[in-house]
Design a protein around this motif. Structure first.
Motif: not given
Length: 311
Positions: A179, A204, A208, A231, A233-234, A279
């Motif tokens: 991330g 990833q 994202a 979310d 790693v966004a 994640s």
């Protein structure tokens, strides 16, 4: 080009981090081996009070701030860093304010509040929250904690690498969720230092991809939007200093589809008995998408967080 990380500081970090976050389970999971066609070891970073690896870096941040006489800190968080800083800050009498997006998972927001932090919600994505946190820290003249940019977050995560390096050898692969880059650079640095023949692969979501695109281009690449279930790693704006570190340690960076992430979460739950947030399932997703690459190999995947609802 060098790296910001230092092995001496990483080893010393173990004396600062609360033992509740250290020496997390690392074990071979035969059920995953049967399903994925490779020997899978799981490094379980969820068996701690904040249910994620972020407690390691948060402990370094909070302990150093308290030692320097600081009293408060502000961070932007997708949820896990905020929980970790709230937990570590409360133990040291520090005021913690977390800025998060209004649409963040409810379980993460609830636990941030439960640990005693003040929670500020903003409309928009994580990058909006990051900008709002920076403004708030300037206005209050308190410490801004920037995940991955602040070296403590990277070197705290790097202690994971100290714990797994002795269990991997040449030809093995370590799959790390990517991330902002704290875990990837930290763990990657230690693995490449202590077990250089091991392949470090960052994973990833395709929705994202900014840091992966930046790694491939060897320069910062930003994106206008992001859309992923993962979310944690966004992000859209990679940090240049973190990218420089990542370029020194990552052998590859791959992108995986949303359906593979969901399949990975389900596999971890049904076959390994592990609750994993999206994640944390990225490593399994990478094997699902490219089984031939990992066939017959020993693979370590870091299950880095479990703050999710299974309903």
């Amino acid at each position: 080009m060098g790296t910001r990380l230092d092995m001496g500081r990483i080893r010393a970090a173990r004396a600062v981090i609360d033992p509740v976050f250290l020496d997390s389970p690392l074990y071979r999971c035969d059920a995953l081996w049967d399903k994925l066609g490779c020997a899978v070891s799981v490094k379980l970073e969820t068996a701690n009070p904040v249910r994620s690896f972020k407690g390691r870096g948060a402990e370094l941040v909070a302990s150093r701030l308290a030692a320097d006489g600081g009293t408060a800190m502000v961070c932007a968080s997708a949820g896990n860093l905020g929980q970790a800083l709230a937990w570590s800050g409360r133990r040291r009498g520090l005021d913690v304010t977390v800025v998060a997006r209004r649409g963040a998972p409810a379980v993460k927001l609830e636990r941030i509040r439960a640990f005693g932090a003040d929670l500020e919600l903003v409309d928009g994505d994580f990058e909006v929250a990051r900008a709002a946190a920076a403004r708030l820290a300037r206005e209050r003249e308190v410490r801004l904690v920037e995940d991955s940019l602040d070296i403590e977050t990277c070197e705290g995560a790097a202690t994971i690498g100290l714990e797994l390096a002795g269990s991997v050898s040449g030809g093995d692969a370590v799959l790390i969720a990517l991330g902002g880059g704290a875990m990837a650079t930290g763990v990657g640095h230690v693995v490449k230092t202590l077990a250089p023949g091991v392949e470090v692969i960052c994973v990833q979501p395709l929705g994202a991809p900014a840091m992966t695109l930046s790694w491939r281009a060897r320069r910062v690449v930003t994106t206008d939007t992001m859309d992923t279930i993962a979310d944690g790693v966004a992000g859209r704006f990679p940090i240049p200093e973190v990218l420089d570190d990542l370029l020194q340690v990552a052998d590859d960076a791959v992108l995986v589809r949303e359906e593979s992430i969901v399949a990975g979460m389900r596999m971890l739950l049904e076959d390994a008995g592990l609750v994993a947030e999206p994640s944390a399932a990225l490593g399994v997703a990478a094997v699902l998408e490219d089984p031939g690459r990992f066939a017959g190999r020993h693979v370590v995947t870091i299950v880095c967080g479990s703050n999710t609802s299974i309903s």
